[in-house]
Design a protein around this motif. Structure first.
Motif, mmCIF file in Angstrom:
data_model
loop_
_atom_site.group_PDB
_atom_site.id
_atom_site.type_symbol
_atom_site.label_atom_id
_atom_site.label_comp_id
_atom_site.label_asym_id
_atom_site.label_seq_id
_atom_site.Cartn_x
_atom_site.Cartn_y
_atom_site.Cartn_z
ATOM 1 N N LEU A 1 -2.004 -26.641 0.944
ATOM 2 C CA LEU A 1 -2.066 -25.338 1.622
ATOM 3 C C LEU A 1 -0.858 -25.141 2.533
ATOM 4 O O LEU A 1 -0.265 -24.046 2.569
ATOM 5 N N TYR A 2 -0.491 -26.192 3.275
ATOM 6 C CA TYR A 2 0.705 -26.080 4.120
ATOM 7 C C TYR A 2 1.959 -25.884 3.265
ATOM 8 O O TYR A 2 2.838 -25.074 3.604
ATOM 9 N N ALA A 3 2.049 -26.636 2.168
ATOM 10 C CA ALA A 3 3.209 -26.493 1.291
ATOM 11 C C ALA A 3 3.279 -25.085 0.711
ATOM 12 O O ALA A 3 4.362 -24.492 0.612
ATOM 13 N N PHE A 4 2.125 -24.536 0.352
ATOM 14 C CA PHE A 4 2.086 -23.177 -0.184
ATOM 15 C C PHE A 4 2.574 -22.174 0.848
ATOM 16 O O PHE A 4 3.383 -21.284 0.536
ATOM 17 N N ILE A 5 2.101 -22.306 2.077
ATOM 18 C CA ILE A 5 2.509 -21.368 3.136
ATOM 19 C C ILE A 5 4.012 -21.443 3.372
ATOM 20 O O ILE A 5 4.701 -20.415 3.448
#
Length: 395
Positions: free
Chosen positions: A294-298
């Motif tokens: 999720l952090y990588a996506f953001i």
């Protein structure tokens, strides 16, 4: 005359919320809200154990209840800030930075000391950490000043940006808060680089930063202690990080199960700085990978949208805000995994804390506002603007 019915949130609906819905990056909004939801869930897992360390509390879900209120405030701030125009983003950042610096300036007199640091000011039952709000505000203001400096209209943008940076860092070191200082410095340097600074200036700035970090080792006892614990774990007291590492290992692939974690009872600050270890023990590697994804996506999606913006200010400010979120998340998880010395830094959107949650909502909201689809915001095709000529940012 009969009026035609327009379904809400249809493309023909011209209301403020409908325009926001069709112009904001909904994927980024959902990812941030999922992380907040994970934070609430993990607060229910950590709150009963955290209560044991506070004899003045009896409700086992005291922190969970407050966490829900913090998340609600964070979501409200994020959605509200995402409605702003780029001019509104600049104004909010300017007011937030000046306000945060003023509060930070009075912390040595009116602040509340905890664990050898004076970073909070008490407001009734709540504590405010102004440095959390100074981070996104400084990044936006720096991007604004760098962009103004590029226009060549006599505005000393670089000097103003570095002046605010110096004041912010100086007030952080007084507290002291080394972790936030390093985070702000790294993100500030990234924004400076993206604004088109010559590489020789980046080399000079990098040398000054390394010299500053080296100086911190000798100026602050707790910095030396944490570095010593990291480099010689067998010779120093590393109870905190050892328990966190044990909790992560005990979780395995699928975790012990909801509410079945036992190591969390021995992890200090488990609901704040070490919430990642709580989630890893009870839900295993699966949840850890979900959180990281999720952090990588953001960060990756945010940077991709930011780099396609036309305006130099919007591009560098949005990219800096997304990098700020990613760097803070990476630092927190690296500490939990014992990859770097311990730092008092929360996990964005997940750790317990009102100031952190609301400030992260502000950070994400400002980034969403800057990357919304607007007339002329993105070039057709690739949408990438040519890189500024080297040296253009400096007089």
């Amino acid at each position: 005359m009969t009026q035609t019915y327009v379904p809400p949130f249809s493309r023909s609906d011209q209301s403020l919320l409908a325009r926001w819905f069709w112009t904001v990056d909904r994927g980024l909004v959902i990812a941030a809200m999922v992380l907040m939801g994970i934070g609430v869930a993990l607060s229910f897992a950590s709150s009963p154990a955290a209560i044991l360390a506070d004899e003045g509390l009896s409700n086992p879900f005291h922190y969970s209840i407050r966490m829900i209120a913090f998340v609600a405030a964070g979501v409200g701030v994020m959605l509200g800030a995402s409605l702003l125009s780029p001019r509104g983003v600049r104004r909010v950042a300017a007011f937030a930075l000046v306000g945060a610096l003023l509060v930070m300036a009075v912390l040595p007199i009116l602040g509340n000391e905890a664990k050898g640091a004076t970073r909070w000011i008490l407001i009734g039952p709540f504590s405010l950490q102004p440095s959390e709000f100074a981070k996104p505000a400084l990044i936006v203001l720096a991007a604004w000043m760098f962009a103004e400096g590029q226009k060549g209209q006599g505005v000393p943008g670089v000097s103003i940006a570095f002046a605010f940076y110096a004041v912010t860092v100086g007030l952080l070191l007084i507290q002291p808060d080394i972790g936030q200082t390093l985070l702000i410095t790294t993100t500030f340097m990234a924004v400076f680089f993206m604004a088109g600074v010559p590489l020789k200036w980046m080399a000079v700035l990098g040398g000054l930063v390394m010299s500053g970090i080296f100086s911190l080792y000798f100026l602050f006892d707790h910095v030396r202690e944490r570095v010593a614990k990291f480099l010689a774990p067998g010779q120093e007291d590393t109870h905190q990080i050892d328990r966190a590492s044990e909790a992560i290992r005990a979780g395995g692939l699928f975790g012990r199960g909801v509410g079945e974690g036992v190591m969390k009872r021995h992890v200090p600050d488990l609901h704040t700085d070490f919430i990642y270890s709580v989630g890893a023990e009870e839900f295993g590697l699966i949840l850890s990978l979900v959180i990281i994804s999720l952090y990588a996506f953001i960060v990756l999606r945010g940077l991709s949208r930011a780099m396609r913006l036309n305006d130099p200010f919007e591009q560098t400010a949005a990219a800096g805000l997304f990098m700020l979120i990613g760097l803070q998340a990476a630092i927190n998880m690296a500490v939990n995994l014992n990859l770097i010395p311990t730092k008092g830094m929360t996990l964005p959107f997940i750790s317990y804390g009102g100031s952190s949650m609301v400030a992260m909502g502000l950070t994400m909201g400002l980034a969403l506002a800057l990357t919304r689809r607007r007339a002329g915001a993105y070039e057709p095709g690739t949408g990438r603007r040519p890189a500024p000529k080297l040296g253009r940012i400096l007089p």
